[in-house]
Structures are given as C-alpha cells and as structure tokens.
Design an enzyme around this catalytic site. Structure first.
Site, PDB file in Angstrom:
ATOM      1  N   CYS A  98      41.578 117.690 -10.188  1.00 43.54           N
ATOM      2  CA  CYS A  98      41.629 116.345  -9.601  1.00 43.54           C
ATOM      3  C   CYS A  98      43.026 115.953  -9.128  1.00 43.54           C
ATOM      4  O   CYS A  98      43.180 114.993  -8.379  1.00 43.54           O
ATOM      5  CB  CYS A  98      41.104 115.328 -10.598  1.00 43.54           C
ATOM      6  SG  CYS A  98      39.499 115.793 -11.224  1.00 43.54           S
ATOM      7  N   HIS A 150      43.119 108.563  -8.999  1.00 35.31           N
ATOM      8  CA  HIS A 150      41.972 109.475  -9.024  1.00 35.31           C
ATOM      9  C   HIS A 150      40.757 108.694  -9.524  1.00 35.31           C
ATOM     10  O   HIS A 150      40.849 107.901 -10.464  1.00 35.31           O
ATOM     11  CB  HIS A 150      42.244 110.671  -9.939  1.00 35.31           C
ATOM     12  CG  HIS A 150      41.049 111.535 -10.094  1.00 35.31           C
ATOM     13  ND1 HIS A 150      40.347 112.002  -8.999  1.00 35.31           N
ATOM     14  CD2 HIS A 150      40.375 111.977 -11.186  1.00 35.31           C
ATOM     15  CE1 HIS A 150      39.314 112.696  -9.420  1.00 35.31           C
ATOM     16  NE2 HIS A 150      39.304 112.701 -10.740  1.00 35.31           N
ATOM     17  N   ASN A 208      33.170 111.061  -8.974  1.00 38.68           N
ATOM     18  CA  ASN A 208      34.390 111.864  -9.070  1.00 38.68           C
ATOM     19  C   ASN A 208      34.240 113.113  -8.199  1.00 38.68           C
ATOM     20  O   ASN A 208      33.387 113.951  -8.469  1.00 38.68           O
ATOM     21  CB  ASN A 208      34.593 112.243 -10.549  1.00 38.68           C
ATOM     22  CG  ASN A 208      35.812 113.115 -10.786  1.00 38.68           C
ATOM     23  OD1 ASN A 208      36.456 113.583  -9.852  1.00 38.68           O
ATOM     24  ND2 ASN A 208      36.137 113.327 -12.048  1.00 38.68           N
TER      25      ASN A 208
HETATM   26  N1  ACO Z   1      23.362 108.231 -20.068  1.00 40.45           N
HETATM   27  C1  ACO Z   1      23.096 107.630 -21.242  1.00 40.45           C
HETATM   28  N2  ACO Z   1      23.773 107.908 -22.381  1.00 40.45           N
HETATM   29  C2  ACO Z   1      24.756 108.837 -22.301  1.00 40.45           C
HETATM   30  C3  ACO Z   1      25.070 109.494 -21.101  1.00 40.45           C
HETATM   31  C4  ACO Z   1      24.327 109.169 -19.956  1.00 40.45           C
HETATM   32  N3  ACO Z   1      24.559 109.730 -18.744  1.00 40.45           N
HETATM   33  N4  ACO Z   1      26.085 110.343 -21.345  1.00 40.45           N
HETATM   34  C5  ACO Z   1      26.388 110.233 -22.633  1.00 40.45           C
HETATM   35  N5  ACO Z   1      25.591 109.323 -23.210  1.00 40.45           N
HETATM   36  C6  ACO Z   1      25.577 108.877 -24.613  1.00 40.45           C
HETATM   37  C7  ACO Z   1      26.175 109.884 -25.561  1.00 40.45           C
HETATM   38  O1  ACO Z   1      25.209 110.826 -25.938  1.00 40.45           O
HETATM   39  C8  ACO Z   1      26.575 109.002 -26.729  1.00 40.45           C
HETATM   40  O2  ACO Z   1      25.446 108.702 -27.484  1.00 40.45           O
HETATM   41  P1  ACO Z   1      25.542 108.606 -29.105  1.00 40.45           P
HETATM   42  O3  ACO Z   1      26.491 107.462 -29.352  1.00 40.45           O
HETATM   43  O4  ACO Z   1      24.150 108.348 -29.499  1.00 40.45           O
HETATM   44  O5  ACO Z   1      26.094 109.927 -29.540  1.00 40.45           O
HETATM   45  C9  ACO Z   1      27.017 107.699 -26.038  1.00 40.45           C
HETATM   46  O6  ACO Z   1      26.431 107.729 -24.721  1.00 40.45           O
HETATM   47  C10 ACO Z   1      28.510 107.560 -25.891  1.00 40.45           C
HETATM   48  O7  ACO Z   1      29.036 108.771 -25.386  1.00 40.45           O
HETATM   49  P2  ACO Z   1      30.556 108.947 -25.102  1.00 40.45           P
HETATM   50  O8  ACO Z   1      30.810 110.330 -24.576  1.00 40.45           O
HETATM   51  O9  ACO Z   1      31.355 108.498 -26.294  1.00 40.45           O
HETATM   52  O10 ACO Z   1      30.758 107.892 -23.928  1.00 40.45           O
HETATM   53  P3  ACO Z   1      32.075 107.398 -23.267  1.00 40.45           P
HETATM   54  O11 ACO Z   1      32.165 105.945 -23.356  1.00 40.45           O
HETATM   55  O12 ACO Z   1      33.264 108.204 -23.696  1.00 40.45           O
HETATM   56  O13 ACO Z   1      31.812 107.732 -21.738  1.00 40.45           O
HETATM   57  C11 ACO Z   1      32.467 109.361 -20.142  1.00 40.45           C
HETATM   58  C12 ACO Z   1      31.611 109.067 -21.348  1.00 40.45           C
HETATM   59  C13 ACO Z   1      31.998 108.497 -18.990  1.00 40.45           C
HETATM   60  C14 ACO Z   1      32.301 110.829 -19.766  1.00 40.45           C
HETATM   61  C15 ACO Z   1      33.941 109.064 -20.464  1.00 40.45           C
HETATM   62  O14 ACO Z   1      34.294 109.650 -21.699  1.00 40.45           O
HETATM   63  C16 ACO Z   1      34.896 109.552 -19.411  1.00 40.45           C
HETATM   64  O15 ACO Z   1      34.906 109.055 -18.307  1.00 40.45           O
HETATM   65  N6  ACO Z   1      35.750 110.497 -19.771  1.00 40.45           N
HETATM   66  C17 ACO Z   1      36.727 111.030 -18.868  1.00 40.45           C
HETATM   67  C18 ACO Z   1      36.050 111.917 -17.883  1.00 40.45           C
HETATM   68  C19 ACO Z   1      37.041 112.393 -16.908  1.00 40.45           C
HETATM   69  O16 ACO Z   1      37.941 111.701 -16.548  1.00 40.45           O
HETATM   70  N7  ACO Z   1      36.889 113.590 -16.469  1.00 40.45           N
HETATM   71  C20 ACO Z   1      37.893 114.077 -15.585  1.00 40.45           C
HETATM   72  C21 ACO Z   1      37.278 114.983 -14.708  1.00 40.45           C
HETATM   73  S1  ACO Z   1      38.558 115.424 -13.681  1.00 40.45           S
HETATM   74  C22 ACO Z   1      38.393 117.014 -13.124  1.00 40.45           C
HETATM   75  O17 ACO Z   1      39.350 117.726 -13.207  1.00 40.45           O
HETATM   76  C23 ACO Z   1      37.045 117.469 -12.595  1.00 40.45           C
END
Ligand code: ACO
Length: 325
Positions: free
Chosen positions: A113, A252, A282
């Site tokens: 990214c 980003h 993303n």
């Molecule tokens: N729909 C419904 N529920 C979901 C989903 C979904 N799509 N995905 C996860 N959940 C659930 C999980 O199972 C979990 O349930 P539980 O509490 O029963 O275990 C709950 O939601 C919370 O999950 P978390 O992973 O803690 O959710 P979080 O608030 O952290 O959000 C997310 C997840 C959006 C992925 C976030 O952590 C994030 O944005 N992280 C950074 C991602 C990022 O920046 N990636 C960079 C990519 S850059 C590159 O180089 C490609």
C-alpha cells in the site's frame, strides 16, 4: 538538483461494482458491520479479461493526456503493484509495450500500500539528478485475484483499480520531501504465503488457500495508526513545514477508523483528509494514486496548495511525501 513535480494525473476503475449487500449474499457479514468497522460501501472488480497491466494502461493514458505528453516522451515507467500480471516480466514492461513507450526504462516496485510513494520517491531522484526527463508512476492492483472470497475478515476490504502520475521538472513547487520506512520483523501480519520460492504452487497450497491474502487485521490496525502518524510527522519535520500549513492529506484508504485515529494523533479532523474508501475499498498501491487523481480533478487540490501523501502496507512498509502543487 532539479525541482520535480507532478504534471499529470490519471485513473481507471473497472466497471463492475461489488456492494456490501452483494457480499451479504456470499459470506456471513452485513452492510452495517462493513460500513461502521471500515467505511467501505462498495468496491470495483476487474473483468476476467482485465489484468493489472490493462488497468495500468488506461490510467497511464489518462495521466499522459493530462500532462500533454506522448508515450514516446516517457523515459521511466515504475509500476507499484503486489498483483503483477505474472511473476516476470515486470508489469511495467508489459505496460511499456501496450502503451508504446519505446524510450522508457521499466521496472516494478513491490511495497504494497506504500508502493505509490516508494515509486514517486525513486522517480523523483532520477529526474532530480537529470538522468531521465519524464517519468510515469503507476499504482495498479487486481487484489480480487488474491482475495479469499470465503474469508469474511478480508474479502470485504479489498478492490481493484489503477492510478497514475507523470513526474517531470517543474519551475516552482513540486516534491518538497519524501520519507520511507520499513520493518520486516512484522511481515507475518499481512502476507500472501504461497506462490513464491518459500511455498511454490502445489495442490496443497491451493487447497489451503495460501495464495490469498492472510491478515491479522486487529494487530495491523494499531501499527498502521502509529506508522502513518510517524511518517507524516517525520516528512513534515524534514520539509520544515507545520501540519497547519498542509491543505489536504491524502492517506492510504485502508479503513476510515485508521484515518480518523491518525487525524486525532495529529490534532486534525477528518475533513482535512481526502477519502474515497467508501467507493473503492483498499486498492493497495492504487489507492493513493486514484485518490490523488480524484482530489486534483475534483478541485480539492489547487495551485499553491501543500499536499501530504501518507501510507503504510505489507512488509511492513510506510512512507509519506509533501508536494507543493
Ligand atoms: N462481517 C461481520 N463480522 C466480522 C467480519 C465481517 N466482514 N469480519 C470480522 N468480523 C467479526 C470477527 O469475527 C470478530 O467477531 P468475534 O468478536 O465474535 O470474534 C469481530 O467481527 C471483530 O473482529 P476484529 O477483527 O476485532 O474487528 P476490527 O474492529 O479489528 O476490524 C478490520 C477488522 C476492519 C480488518 C480492522 O482490524 C482493520 O481495518 N485492520 C487493518 C487492516 C489494514 O489496514 N490492512 C492493511 C492492508 S494494506 C496492504 O498492504 C494490502
């Protein structure tokens, strides 16, 4: 050293839209969860016939038109991508051929990214030293090809697209400062485990879905906020510019909550940031490139403005860039 600026911008987004409600039909998720946790409403998907270089070609043509240059004027092409058409040759070479940019030196940059900022930083140095005159920097991705469409924790996040910028010598303004950082000790937070020399393709790797993005999102979230804040502060310090002098930040587009948290740490509200994550999700290397293009075309960036680009990604890598428009 020559002064280097962006003299043209372009973009291409595939036509097919995948909405949150479409995803509700294939995985256990909801529009409400995706919207509140990420800020994403829909993303674009490349057609089966569209590879990364095809998306890049359309964005590149758009940027060259904007810069009023011909393909033959381009002396350097850098494509930032983690979804190249194939392992080799470089997607930049494939783009050179389809674009007809016969005079260009071409290579790819894999900095996820942050790839667009890494590529801009490299191109700037070639032009500043007078090695090349005009450079085409492209961020292009078909992340849909490495997304595990059965994994709700990642498949809701990513999309396809391409953005491009033409860099050249400018009389005033231009790139004031760039800042890059890397930390390979956190590589396991975000990776595609198979398909390289560590885990070459086999029936087993395919059955285990190891050719898809594996992400520890929760841990990544915190690192993303810290590295993006650090990169912004470091590049501004290097440039001798205060945050209050920045007109627009183009971050980003990984998660609106990450951007809001960076804003909070920098003492800024969300309206200081350009956001298009709602429409595209993303797109890794393509996110900043598309956002820069849209911000210019929508009039959010005007002549004389100070713009800050800020990104982090798999590696981990991060980077920031200050441009006087
Ligand atoms: N729909 C419904 N529920 C979901 C989903 C979904 N799509 N995905 C996860 N959940 C659930 C999980 O199972 C979990 O349930 P539980 O509490 O029963 O275990 C709950 O939601 C919370 O999950 P978390 O992973 O803690 O959710 P979080 O608030 O952290 O959000 C997310 C997840 C959006 C992925 C976030 O952590 C994030 O944005 N992280 C950074 C991602 C990022 O920046 N990636 C960079 C990519 S850059 C590159 O180089 C490609």
């Amino acid at each position: 050293m020559k002064r280097v600026g962006v003299i043209g911008v372009g973009k291409y987004l595939p036509k097919k839209i995948l909405s949150n409600s479409d995803l509700e039909k294939t995985v256990d998720t909801s529009d409400e969860w995706i919207t509140t946790r990420t800020g994403i409403k829909e993303r674009r998907l490349a057609a089966k016939t569209e590879a990364t270089s095809d998306l890049a070609l359309k964005a590149a043509k758009d940027a060259l038109l904007d810069a009023k240059l011909n393909p033959s004027d381009v002396e350097l092409i850098i494509v930032a991508t983690v979804t190249p058409d194939m392992q080799f040759p470089a997607t930049a070479c494939l783009l050179q051929n389809s674009l007809g940019a016969k005079n260009a030196v071409c290579f790819d940059v894999a900095a996820a990214c942050a790839g667009f900022i890494y590529a801009i930083s490299i191109a700037q140095q070639f032009i500043a030293r007078g090695v090349y005159k005009n450079a085409l920097v492209v961020g292009a991705e078909t992340l849909s090809t490495i997304t595990d469409w059965q994994d709700r924790s990642t498949c809701v996040l990513f999309g396809d697209g391409a953005g491009a910028a033409v860099l050249s010598e400018v009389k005033s303004g231009g790139i004031i400062s760039t800042y890059l950082g890397s930390d390979g000790s956190m590589s396991e937070l975000l990776m595609v485990p198979a398909g390289g020399s560590r885990n070459p393709a086999s029936y087993k790797t395919i059955d285990s879905r190891l050719h898809c993005i594996k992400m520890r999102g929760n841990e990544l979230f915190k690192v993303a906020v810290n590295t993006m804040t650090h990169a912004a502060e470091a590049v501004l310090k290097q440039a001798g510019i205060k945050i209050s002098e920045v007109n627009l930040i183009i971050p980003h587009q990984a998660n609106t909550r990450i951007i809001a948290a960076v804003g909070k740490k920098l003492g800024l509200s969300l309206d200081k940031f350009y956001l298009n994550i709602e429409r595209y999700g993303n797109m890794s290397s393509a996110s900043l490139a598309v956002a820069l293009c849209e911000a210019v075309k929508e009039g959010r960036i005007k002549k004389g403005d100070t713009v800050l680009l800020d990104a982090f990604g798999a590696g981990l890598v991060w980077g920031a860039c200050v441009i006087k428009w």
